[in-house]
Design an enzyme around this catalytic site. Structure first.
Site, PDB file in Angstrom:
ATOM      1  N   CYS A 147       0.319  -1.220   0.508  1.00 36.69           N
ATOM      2  CA  CYS A 147      -0.148   0.090   0.025  1.00 36.69           C
ATOM      3  C   CYS A 147       1.044   1.236  -0.299  1.00 36.69           C
ATOM      4  O   CYS A 147       1.358   1.450  -0.878  1.00 36.69           O
ATOM      5  CB  CYS A 147      -1.175  -0.222   1.119  1.00 36.69           C
TER       6      CYS A 147
ATOM      7  N   HIS B 101      -3.463  -5.971   1.007  1.00 31.70           N
ATOM      8  CA  HIS B 101      -2.820  -5.773   2.455  1.00 31.70           C
ATOM      9  C   HIS B 101      -3.302  -7.332   2.716  1.00 31.70           C
ATOM     10  O   HIS B 101      -3.890  -7.706   3.890  1.00 31.70           O
ATOM     11  CB  HIS B 101      -3.704  -4.835   3.548  1.00 31.70           C
TER      12      HIS B 101
ATOM     13  N   GLU C  84      -0.626  -8.250   4.940  1.00 30.38           N
ATOM     14  CA  GLU C  84      -0.704  -8.804   6.484  1.00 30.38           C
ATOM     15  C   GLU C  84      -2.035  -8.234   7.119  1.00 30.38           C
ATOM     16  O   GLU C  84      -1.969  -8.725   8.754  1.00 30.38           O
ATOM     17  CB  GLU C  84      -0.092  -7.916   7.197  1.00 30.38           C
TER      18      GLU C  84
END
Lengths: 268, 986
Positions: free
Chosen positions: A97, A225, A227
Site C-alpha cells: 500500500c 494488505h 498482513e
C-alpha cells in the site's frame, strides 16, 4: 542455507501497519526489527544486517503532495546508496500500500530493465477519488518470477487506499512489464476474470493491476494488505466458512510472508 | 523570494478531482459549469536558488502523472478559482511540503521562511458569480479559507497574486485588567462581550473573590490588585464553563411529576443517578478499574491489558466547519485514551452523526446555517481522514436523521484503547504528580485556533458565534506524537500524562494542578505558530495535537532526546508546586494568581426547575393495506437505508484485528448489529462494540427512550454472540438548553426530560449490571440562526463495550442456507409510538416501546446459550423499523428469500399487520438455524416467548402470510435496491 532470517520494518511519520506486518514475519519464523526511519538514518548498518526489508502501509506524511512523496524524498536523500546496495545484493523488499507507493516513487518497482532508480509507474488517485476499504479477490500470475507469491493462484485480501490506480506512461515499458511477467496480482471478478469494473477493480488500475515485481522477482509491491489477513477470522465470510467446514487454519495472507522467509533460508 | 510551483495532472481529462467537483456543482448547486482540471500550487517564501527550486519541483511532482511549472502561470480556462487557508489556519499539506523541502536543501527552514499550499480549479462555461458561488458553497468554506476567482487574462500576464497568508505580527505581552467594582448590569455585559458565558451569579462570585484577594499582601507583592487580569477572568470562564464543569448535571433540581403528583429535589443528577448506579454495580463486578476520574473509563479485560473507552461530541465546531470540526472531533477523542492512566494504545474508533436530511430543500435552511448535505459530506470526510491517517480502524458507525438536527448536527466520536495492566511495576491506569515535577507540553504549536471553544460550545449557535472557535486537526503531527508517547511510556520517561482539549493549557494544567495542589507556568516558554498572541490567548488556545506531562527533572533530558527522533516538539513550561496556587507568569511578570480551590469549587451551584407534564400525541388508525404496500420501499427511508457508500471510505481493517465488520453478509452490504475485533493479532479474545440512539422516542417520554437505547445496545451485543456479564456502558447526553430563561420558556419540561432520562439510566443499568464508566454531556444544542429557534430532540447515545472470550462464537445477521428454520424470539407489542413507521405517516404516537427488564434478561441468557452452543447460523435484533426492516435485512444479507407466517410471531393478542411489522418493541431477535438443531435450540429457549415462524428459501422473495394467505411478496433484489439507493452517493 541460513536459519536466522532478519526482517526489517521501517516505521514513523504516519506509517501504521508495523504491528501486523511484524506478526506476519514472526509467524513465518523471521526475527523482526521495527525501526523508526530517523533511527535507521542514524544507524544504516541495520539495513545491511537484514535480509528482507518492508515498506509498510499507512499515511506517511499524511499522503500530502501525493502518497509516498515526502517519505521517498527522505529515504532517497539519506539512505539512497544503502538501499541500492541492498537491492544489488539480491535481498528481498516488499512494499504494501503506502509502501508500494513509496517504492514506485523511488523506482524500486517495477524497475523494468532492472533500472532501480527511475520512476516508471505511479499509483494515482482512484477513479472515484475516494478512499475505499473492501475485500477483493486477486488473480496470481503463476509465471511471475515473484518470490513472495509462489503457489498463489488466487487470494482474497482487503484493500484500503485512495491512491491505488496503477499507471505507466511508457507503452514500451508497459509491454515489457507484461512480457516479463512482472504483473503479479490482478483484481479478479466473480467470474474468475480480470476485473474491469468497480468495485471488483476498486481503483481503475490499468489491466486491473494490484501488484508488480522487479524483473528478478525479489522486489514486490502491492496495494492490497496481506498482513491484514493472518487470522482466519479476518475473512468477511468466516462465519459461513466455519459453518460449511472450509475455514482455513491460517489467514491466506500469511503465505506471502512464509514464501519470503523460506526463500531467504534456502538461498542466503 | 517567493516561488510558485504549480503541479497539474498530465492527463487533464482524467482528473478525478475535477470530474467529481463538476458533478457535485452540477447536481447540488444546479450550475451548468465545467471544471477542466485542478492543480496544486505551493508558494515557497525562502532563501533558495532557482536550482534548488527545480529540485524541489521534481521531488514534489510525480513525473508519470503530473507536470510542474515554476513561476509560470498557465490558464487554458476562463476562470481560476483558488482555495487556500486563511492566515493562521493550519495548512497540513504545506507542513509536509516543508518537510520535503528541508530534506532536499539539507537544512531547516528559518522562522522567516514559509510554505503555503492552495488548490486551483480551472472553470469553463461559467459566469464569475457562479464560480464564486461554487467556491463558497461547495468547494471551500469562507470561514477558514480564502476563496478567490481570477481571470485567464490575469494568469496570461503572470499577474495572479501569490497565495502567501503569512501573519506578520510582533510579540504582544499586553495584559488587561477588568474592573469588577461595577453594577450587576455591567458584570453581565462584561461576560457577554467577552464570550465568557458566565452568569450574573458567577460574575458576582468572581467579583467577591477578587475584592477579598486584592487585600492580601501576597497578591499585591506580585503586582496584582482587586481587579482580575484578563488571564484570570478567561481561565475562570473556561474552567467554569458548562463544557468543563457540567453545571447542569451538577445543579440542584426541583423536580415535579404532575402525573404521579410526586416531587423531589436532586442535588446533582450526575452523582444521584450516574455515579451511584456505577457504585451499585461496582459492588457485584470485579473488573472496574478507573471510572469518571480520568480522560476515559477503564475496565479490566485480561491479565495483560485493561480496556479504555471514551466517546465525545463535537457539535458546535462541526456546525460551522463540518470537515475541520469533525476531524478535530476524532483526533481529539483519540487523545483521551492516549492521556488516560499512563497512556493507552489506540485500537479502534467509533462515530455517529445525527443530521437533518441531505435532501432538505435549500429554501428551508435558515440563513447562516449550512445545508445538511454539506454538513454530512464534510463531517464524514473529516472523520474519515482523521481516523485513516491516524491508523485507527473504525469499529462502529451510524447515522440518524431528523429535521431538528438542522440547527445543530450531533457529531459523536469515540476511541477504544488498551492499557497494560502493569507498567514498570505500577498499575497502568494510575498516575501521580509530585511537587517539583516539570510541566511539559508536547505536540503542535499554539495559535489563535479554538480560543473560546469551551465557552462557545456552552452557548447556542448564534450569528456572532466566534470564527476562531474552529480548529483544524493535523493527524500526522498527532500520530508522530502518539508513537513517541508509546515509547516514552514504555521507557518510563514521565510520571503523568493528560490531553489538551477544550480550554487548552488552562484546562489541562488547571486539572493537573489539583493532583499536587499547585503549579507555576511561564507562558512565554510556550511555542507559538506566530507572534502576537497575548498571554491569555496562549493559555486558552485549543490548538490541536498537544499533550501535557508531569516529568521528574532527572528524566527530562531523555524525554527530549527521544522526542528528537520522532520530530515532536517538547517545551518545558514550568513546575508543579504544593502551595495551593495557580500561578501564571509571562517572563518575570505574574499574570494570574488564584487559589486552585476557588478555580475548581468556587462557582455557585445552579438551581433548575423541572416539571414533567406528559405530552399528548394522537395514535392514528392505520390501514393494513398501506402496511403491506409500504413493506418493499420501507428500507429506503433515511433511518433504515444503507450508509455503506460513506462507511467504506473509513479504514476498518488496519491493525488486522477485525472479526465481525461493520458491514456483513454474503455481499458485505448490510450493516451489522455490532462488531467484534481481536484484542491483539491472532488472539482468540475479542471486544464487542455496539451502541443505540433513538431521539424520536424522547418526544413521548425520555424515560422509555433511555431504557430502549440501553436495551438496544445490550441486545446488539447478544445478537453478535455476546452475553450479559462483562458489559460496560458510556452515556453521552446531547440536550437542548433545559434551563428556564426568557430564551427557553419550556426549560422546566426539557429539564424534566433530563431527569427522567437519568432515572431510567440508573434503573436499567443497575438491573442489567452494566456500570457506566465514562460519559459526557452537551447541553446547549439550539440554534437561533436566521431568527428561527431550532432545538434538537433530547438525544442519549448509549455506547456499550463487552469482552468476548472466544471470537469464534460470533454470529452475523445474514441468512445462510435455504431450508434453514426461522425463529422469532421475544414478544411483539402494540408499541408504534416514536417509530419510524409512524414518522413516515407524519405521526408520533403515544405507545413508545418499553423495556421489561426481568423478561429481557431471561431472553438474553437463553439466546446467549444458543450462540454459546453454536446453534444460530444467523442472529439479528430488530431496532428502528421493527420486524419489517429486520426481516428484509436478514434476507438481503444472505441473498436468499424468506417465508414467514405472521400469525406465528410471538405477540400480544389482536395486533394488526401494521403493528406486527412496524412496532419497535424491545428485546426481540430473529434467528435462523439448521433444521437438525431444532430440538436442541428450542430446549435452550424453554420458558421465554419464541416461535418457529418460517424458513429460508432459495427463491429470492420475502413472503409474508397471514391467515394462510400470502400478503407480502417482495423481491430481494428490489429490497436491496431500495436499501442502497437512498444514500448511494459517495
Amino acid at each position: 542455507m541460513i536459519t536466522k532470517v532478519n526482517a526489517l520494518i521501517i516505521t514513523g511519520f504516519g506509517l501504521n501497519c508495523e504491528k501486523e506486518t511484524a506478526t506476519a514475519f514472526e509467524q513465518a519464523g523471521a526475527e523482526v526489527t521495527q525501526i523508526h526511519l530517523n533511527r535507521l538514518i542514524e544507524t544504516p548498518e541495520v539495513l545491511e544486517n537484514s535480509h528482507i526489508l518492508a515498506f509498510i502501509g499507512g499515511f506517511s506524511f499524511g499522503d500530502h503532495l501525493g502518497a509516498g512523496t515526502v517519505f521517498t524524498s527522505r529515504v532517497r536523500h539519506h539512505l539512497g546508496s544503502q538501499l541500492q546496495k541492498f537491492v544489488d545484493d539480491g535481498k528481498l523488499v516488499i512494499g504494501i500500500c503506502n509502501g508500494f507507493q513509496t517504492m514506485a516513487r523511488l523506482g524500486l518497482v517495477p524497475a523494468v530493465n532492472s533500472e532501480y532508480s527511475t520512476v516508471q509507474a505511479a499509483l494515482a488517485h482512484n477513479n472515484h477519488h475516494t478512499f475505499r476499504d473492501d475485500w477483493v479477490t486477486l488473480k496470481g500470475n503463476e509465471n511471475s518470477p515473484c518470490i513472495f507469491t509462489k503457489g498463489i493462484k488466487e487470494i482474497e485480501v482487503p484493500i484500503r487506499h485512495g491512491e491505488g490506480k496503477f499507471v505507466m506512461a511508457d507503452e514500451k515499458l508497459f509491454q515489457k512489464l507484461k512480457d516479463n511477467n512482472q504483473i503479479v496480482f490482478q483484481y479478479q471478478n466473480s467470474n474468475g476474470e480480470v476485473a474491469t469494473e468497480f468495485p471488483e477493480n476498486p481503483n481503475g488500475s490499468r489491466d486491473a493491476i494490484a501488484g508488480v515485481c522487479s524483473p528478478n522477482g525479489r522486489i514486490f509491491g502491492l496495494m492490497p494488505h496481506p498482513e491484514a489477513y493472518l487470522s482466519p477470522y479476518n475473512h468477511p465470510h468466516w462465519t459461513r466458512q466455519k459453518q460449511n467446514g472450509t475455514l482455513p487454519e491460517k489467514g491466506a495472507g500469511q503465505k506471502i510472508f512464509d514464501n519470503a522467509v523460506e526463500f531467504v533460508k534456502e538461498n542466503f | 523570494m517567493l516561488y510558485r510551483i504549480e503541479v497539474s495532472p498530465v492527463d487533464k481529462s482524467a482528473d478525478a478531482r475535477a470530474i467529481i467537483a463538476t458533478e457535485k456543482i452540477n447536481e447540488f448547486l444546479n450550475l451548468p459549469v465545467q471544471i477542466s482540471y485542478t492543480r496544486d500550487v505551493y508558494t515557497i517564501g525562502a532563501d533558495l536558488s532557482r536550482d534548488q527550486v527545480e529540485d524541489i519541483s521534481q521531488a514534489i511532482c510525480n513525473p508519470i502523472i503530473q507536470e510542474a511549472r515554476i513561476n509560470e502561470q498557465s490558464a487554458p480556462s476562463e476562470w481560476i478559482l483558488r482555495i487556500g487557508f486563511s492566515p493562521g489556519v493550519t495548512d497540513n499539506v504545506a507542513r509536509s511540503a516543508a518537510n520535503a523541502i528541508e530534506d532536499l536543501i539539507g537544512r531547516k527552514l528559518t522562522n522567516d521562511e514559509a510554505v503555503f499550499s492552495c488548490v486551483e480549479y480551472l472553470f469553463d462555461g461559467a459566469k464569475i458569480e457562479q464560480v464564486q458561488e461554487a467556491g463558497e458553497k461547495l468547494l471551500g468554506n469562507p470561514l477558514i479559507q480564502s476563496i478567490e476567482v481570477f481571470s485567464s487574462e490575469q494568469a496570461a500576464k503572470n499577474e495572479l497574486p501569490d497565495h502567501f497568508p503569512q501573519i506578520d505580527a510582533v510579540e504582544n505581552d499586553q495584559v488587561d485588567v477588568y474592573n469588577l467594582h461595577v453594577s450587576d448590569d455591567e458584570l453581565v455585559r462584561i461576560s457577554e462581550q467577552g464570550t465568557l458565558a458566565l452568569t450574573l451569579d458567577e460574575m458576582k462570585a468572581i467579583q467577591q473573590y477578587f475584592i477579598a484577594q486584592g487585600k492580601t499582601t501576597e497578591r499585591q507583592e506580585l503586582g496584582l490588585n482587586s481587579s482580575p487580569t484578563d488571564v484570570e477572568l478567561e481561565v475562570l470562564a473556561q474552567t467554569w464553563s458548562e463544557h468543563c464543569k457540567h453545571k447542569i448535571f451538577d445543579a440542584i433540581v426541583d423536580y415535579e411529576d404532575t402525573v404521579s403528583g410526586e416531587s423531589a429535589t436532586y442535588t446533582s443528577l450526575y452523582k444521584t443517578f450516574i455515579k451511584d448506579a456505577t457504585s451499585e454495580v461496582g459492588e457485584s463486578v470485579d473488573w472496574l478499574r478507573s471510572v469518571f476520574t480520568d480522560n476515559a473509563g477503564v475496565i479490566g479485560f485480561n491479565d495483560e491489558v485493561d480496556l479504555v473507552y471514551k466517546v465525545e461530541t463535537h457539535n458546535s465546531p462541526s456546525a460551522l466547519d463540518p470537515y475541520g470540526g469533525a476531524m478535530t472531533g476524532i483526533v481529539g477523542v483519540n487523545r483521551d485514551p492516549m492521556g488516560t492512566g499512563q497512556g493507552a494504545n489506540l485500537l479502534g474508533n467509533v462515530w455517529g452523526y445525527c443530521l437533518a436530511s441531505p435532501y432538505t430543500e435549500q429554501s428551508e435552511i435558515p440563513e447562516g446555517l449550512l445545508h445538511p448535505r454539506i454538513i454530512r459530506d464534510g463531517v464524514h470526510l473529516g472523520v474519515i481522514e482523521g481516523g485513516n491517517q491516524s491508523g485507527i480502524p473504525y469499529t462502529y458507525g451510524w447515522e440518524y436523521f431528523d429535521d431538528r438536527f438542522l440547527g445543530k448536527p450531533l457529531v459523536f466520536c469515540g476511541t477504544i484503547g488498551t492499557l497494560p495492566v502493569e507498567i514498570h511495576g505500577e498499575k497502568g491506569y494510575e498516575k501521580e504528580i509530585l511537587p517539583g515535577d516539570l510541566v511539559v507540553m508536547t505536540g503542535g504549536r499554539i495559535g489563535k485556533d479554538g480560543i473560546h471553544g469551551a465557552t462557545f460550545s456552552s452557548e447556542e449557535l448564534h450569528k456572532d458565534s466566534p470564527v476562531q472557535a474552529v480548529q483544524i486537526g493535523d493527524p500526522i503531527t498527532q500520530k508522530k506524537m502518539y508513537d513517541f508517547i508509546m515509547e516514552a511510556r514504555d521507557r518510563n520517561l514521565f510520571r503523568f500524562i493528560t490531553d489538551n482539549g477544550a480550554g487548552g493549557l488552562s484546562s489541562s494544567i488547571g486539572e493537573m494542578a489539583t493532583e499536587c495542589d499547585g503549579v507555576y507556568l511561564d507562558l512565554s516558554k510556550a511555542p507559538t505558530k506566530y507572534a502576537g498572541l497575548q498571554p491569555w490567548e496562549i493559555l486558552l488556545s485549543e490548538a490541536q495535537e498537544r499533550m501535557s506531562f508531569a516529568i521528574p527533572k532527572e528524566k527530562i533530558k531523555a524525554f527530549q532526546d527521544l522526542s528528537d527522533i520522532y520530530e515532536v516538539e517538547v517545551s518545558v513550561l514550568g513546575e508543579f508546586r504544593d502551595n495551593g496556587k495557580f500561578h501564571m507568569a509571562y517572563k518575570d511578570r505574574t499574570v494570574a494568581y488564584m487559589d486552585i480551590e476557588f478555580m475548581h469549587k468556587g462557582y455557585p451551584r445552579m438551581q433548575i426547575p423541572a416539571t414533567w407534564v406528559p405530552p399528548v400525541w394522537e395514535d392514528p388508525v392505520l390501514n393494513d393495506e398501506d402496511a403491506i404496500a409500504d413493506f418493499e420501499p420501507f428500507l429506503g427511508r433515511l433511518n433504515l437505508c444503507s450508509g455503506e457508500a460513506k462507511a467504506r471510505q473509513y479504514d476498518h481493517e488496519v491493525k488486522g484485528l477485525s472479526v465481525i465488520k461493520p458491514y456483513v453478509g454474503i455481499n458485505r452490504n448490510v450493516v451489522s448489529d455490532a462488531t467484534v475485533f481481536m484484542i491483539e493479532p491472532l488472539s482468540s479474545e475479542g471486544v464487542i462494540v455496539s451502541a443505540g440512539v433513538l431521539p424520536r422516542y424522547s418526544d413521548v417520554d425520555t424515560y422509555h427512550m433511555t431504557a430502549s437505547v440501553i436495551d438496544l445496545s445490550v441486545r446488539r451485543i447478544i445478537a453478535i454472540g455476546g452475553k450479559l456479564g462483562h458489559i460496560a456502558g458510556l452515556d453521552n447526553f446531547c440536550w437542548p438548553d433545559p434551563v428556564l430563561s426568557s430564551k427557553t420558556p419550556d426549560g422546566p419540561y426539557k429539564m424534566a426530560q433530563l431527569v427522567r432520562s437519568n432515572q431510567a439510566l440508573k434503573d436499567i443499568c443497575t438491573s442489567f449490571t452494566i456500570p457506566l464508566i465514562s460519559g459526557k454531556d452537551s447541553m446547549k444544542n439550539d440554534s437561533t440562526m436566521g431568527g428561527k429557534k431550532i432545538s434538537i430532540p433530547p438525544t442519549l447515545l448509549f455506547s456499550a463495550i463487552s469482552k468476548m472470550d472466544d471470537i469464534s462464537k460470533a454470529v452475523t445477521l445474514d441468512s445462510k442456507d435455504a431450508g434453514d428454520l426461522v425463529y422469532i424470539i421475544g414478544e411483539t407489542k402494540d408499541e408504534l409510538g416514536g417509530s419510524e413507521y409512524l414518522a413516515s405517516k407524519g405521526f408520533t404516537g403515544s405507545k413508545v416501546p418499553q423495556v421489561d427488564v426481568p423478561g429481557a434478561i431471561a431472553i438474553y441468557k437463553a439466546v446467549s446459550n444458543t450462540t454459546e452452543a453454536e446453534l444460530c447460523k444467523s442472529l439479528h435484533t430488530p431496532a428502528v423499523g421493527g420486524l419489517a426492516a429486520a426481516l428484509a435485512k436478514v434476507s438481503i444479507g444472505g441473498d436468499l428469500g424468506l417465508e414467514i407466517d405472521l400469525d406465528k410471531i410471538p405477540q400480544e393478542s389482536g395486533l394488526s399487520i401494521s403493528e406486527l411489522l412496524y412496532s419497535e418493541s424491545n428485546s426481540r431477535f430473529i434467528a435462523t438455524i439448521a433444521p437438525e438443531n431444532k430440538e436442541k435450540f428450542e430446549s435452550l429457549l424453554a420458558g421465554i416467548a419464541f416461535a418457529e415462524v418460517g424458513t429460508v428459501t432459495s427463491e429470492k422473495d420475502v413472503k409474508l402470510s397471514k391467515d394462510g394467505a400470502c400478503v407480502v411478496k417482495a423481491n430481494v433484489d428490489t429490497l436491496l435496491n431500495n436499501y442502497e439507493s437512498t444514500l448511494a452517493y459517495e
